[in-house]
Design a protein around this motif. Sequence first.
Motif, short mmCIF file in Angstrom:
data_model
loop_
_atom_site.label_atom_id
_atom_site.label_comp_id
_atom_site.label_asym_id
_atom_site.label_seq_id
_atom_site.Cartn_x
_atom_site.Cartn_y
_atom_site.Cartn_z
N ARG A 11 0.83 -1.21 0.00
CA ARG A 11 0.00 0.00 0.00
C ARG A 11 0.86 1.26 0.00
O ARG A 11 0.53 2.23 -0.66
N PHE A 12 1.95 1.24 0.75
CA PHE A 12 2.85 2.39 0.80
C PHE A 12 3.50 2.60 -0.57
O PHE A 12 3.63 3.73 -1.03
N ALA A 13 3.88 1.53 -1.21
CA ALA A 13 4.47 1.62 -2.55
C ALA A 13 3.48 2.24 -3.53
O ALA A 13 3.86 3.06 -4.37
N ALA A 14 2.20 1.86 -3.41
CA ALA A 14 1.18 2.44 -4.28
C ALA A 14 1.08 3.95 -4.09
O ALA A 14 0.89 4.70 -5.05
N ARG A 15 1.24 4.41 -2.85
CA ARG A 15 1.24 5.86 -2.57
C ARG A 15 2.42 6.56 -3.23
O ARG A 15 2.37 7.75 -3.51
N MET A 16 3.50 5.81 -3.42
CA MET A 16 4.73 6.38 -3.97
C MET A 16 4.91 5.99 -5.44
O MET A 16 6.03 5.83 -5.91
N ASN A 17 3.80 5.81 -6.13
CA ASN A 17 3.82 5.46 -7.56
C ASN A 17 4.60 4.19 -7.86
O ASN A 17 5.32 4.11 -8.85
N GLY A 18 4.51 3.22 -6.96
CA GLY A 18 5.13 1.93 -7.17
C GLY A 18 6.58 1.83 -6.74
O GLY A 18 7.18 0.77 -6.79
N ASN A 19 7.16 2.93 -6.30
CA ASN A 19 8.57 2.95 -5.91
C ASN A 19 8.68 2.94 -4.39
O ASN A 19 8.14 3.81 -3.73
N LEU A 20 9.38 1.96 -3.85
CA LEU A 20 9.58 1.88 -2.40
C LEU A 20 11.08 1.79 -2.12
O LEU A 20 11.65 0.70 -2.07
N PRO A 21 11.73 2.95 -1.93
CA PRO A 21 13.18 2.96 -1.70
C PRO A 21 13.56 2.22 -0.41
O PRO A 21 12.76 2.14 0.53
N ALA A 22 14.77 1.71 -0.36
CA ALA A 22 15.26 0.94 0.79
C ALA A 22 15.11 1.69 2.11
O ALA A 22 14.70 1.08 3.11
N PRO A 23 15.40 3.00 2.19
CA PRO A 23 15.22 3.69 3.47
C PRO A 23 13.75 3.70 3.94
O PRO A 23 13.48 3.63 5.14
N VAL A 24 12.83 3.75 3.00
CA VAL A 24 11.40 3.73 3.35
C VAL A 24 11.03 2.33 3.85
O VAL A 24 10.31 2.19 4.85
N VAL A 25 11.53 1.31 3.19
CA VAL A 25 11.30 -0.07 3.64
C VAL A 25 11.82 -0.24 5.07
O VAL A 25 11.13 -0.79 5.93
N ALA A 26 13.02 0.25 5.33
CA ALA A 26 13.62 0.14 6.66
C ALA A 26 12.77 0.86 7.70
O ALA A 26 12.56 0.36 8.81
N MET A 27 12.27 2.05 7.34
CA MET A 27 11.42 2.82 8.26
C MET A 27 10.12 2.06 8.55
O MET A 27 9.70 1.96 9.71
N LEU A 28 9.49 1.51 7.53
CA LEU A 28 8.25 0.76 7.72
C LEU A 28 8.48 -0.45 8.62
O LEU A 28 7.67 -0.76 9.50
N GLU A 29 9.60 -1.16 8.38
CA GLU A 29 9.91 -2.35 9.19
C GLU A 29 10.19 -1.97 10.64
O GLU A 29 9.77 -2.67 11.56
N LYS A 30 10.87 -0.85 10.85
CA LYS A 30 11.20 -0.41 12.21
C LYS A 30 9.95 0.00 12.98
O LYS A 30 9.81 -0.31 14.15
N LYS A 31 9.05 0.69 12.31
CA LYS A 31 7.85 1.21 12.97
C LYS A 31 6.70 0.19 13.03
O LYS A 31 5.73 0.41 13.75
N TYR A 32 6.81 -0.88 12.31
CA TYR A 32 5.70 -1.85 12.21
C TYR A 32 5.32 -2.42 13.58
O TYR A 32 6.17 -2.78 14.38
N ASN A 33 4.04 -2.50 13.81
CA ASN A 33 3.45 -3.09 15.03
C ASN A 33 3.74 -2.32 16.30
O ASN A 33 3.70 -2.89 17.39
N LYS A 34 3.97 -1.04 16.20
CA LYS A 34 4.27 -0.25 17.40
C LYS A 34 3.06 -0.11 18.33
O LYS A 34 3.22 0.21 19.49
N PHE A 35 1.85 -0.38 17.84
CA PHE A 35 0.65 -0.27 18.66
C PHE A 35 0.24 -1.61 19.27
O PHE A 35 -0.71 -1.67 20.05
N GLU A 36 0.92 -2.65 18.92
CA GLU A 36 0.55 -4.01 19.35
C GLU A 36 0.43 -4.15 20.87
O GLU A 36 -0.40 -4.90 21.36
N THR A 37 1.21 -3.40 21.62
CA THR A 37 1.18 -3.53 23.09
C THR A 37 0.25 -2.52 23.76
O THR A 37 0.12 -2.52 24.98
#
Length: 140
Positions: free
Chosen positions: A88-114
Amino acid sequence: MGDSCTGKSTVAKLIAKKNGAVIFSGKDYLRMAKSESEAASIFKAKLSQAVTKENVIYIITEKEQLAFLPEGGIRVFVTAGLGTVKKRFAARMNGNLPAPVVAMLEKKYNKFETEAFDLKINTDEVSAEEAAEAICKFTK
């Protein structure tokens, strides 16, 4: 509340269409006054009044924003798998998901789980329409 690209805004718009709710997202409240502290104070009061008087949806993407939620407010945790979030994030960025954005998404993922929540919606498992219906049913 939930991570970016989990479907929070889409579901919120569907709910607002059904019940006339007003939607606030992130730091929208800053428009309520010239200073951040005054705007935060006004916004907290509005949310507190909304618990009994009107339908307000506050879309939260940062944990610090949870402090605005009044007692009696309903916490809905909207989630999706990391692969879905990236797609979904890639779709927002016209199909391009740079490595720093991937890293940011992975780092922030599931922060609300607790965090405490009243209802959990996984948009990998239900459509936005089904999620909106479930939330409306839960809040009645």
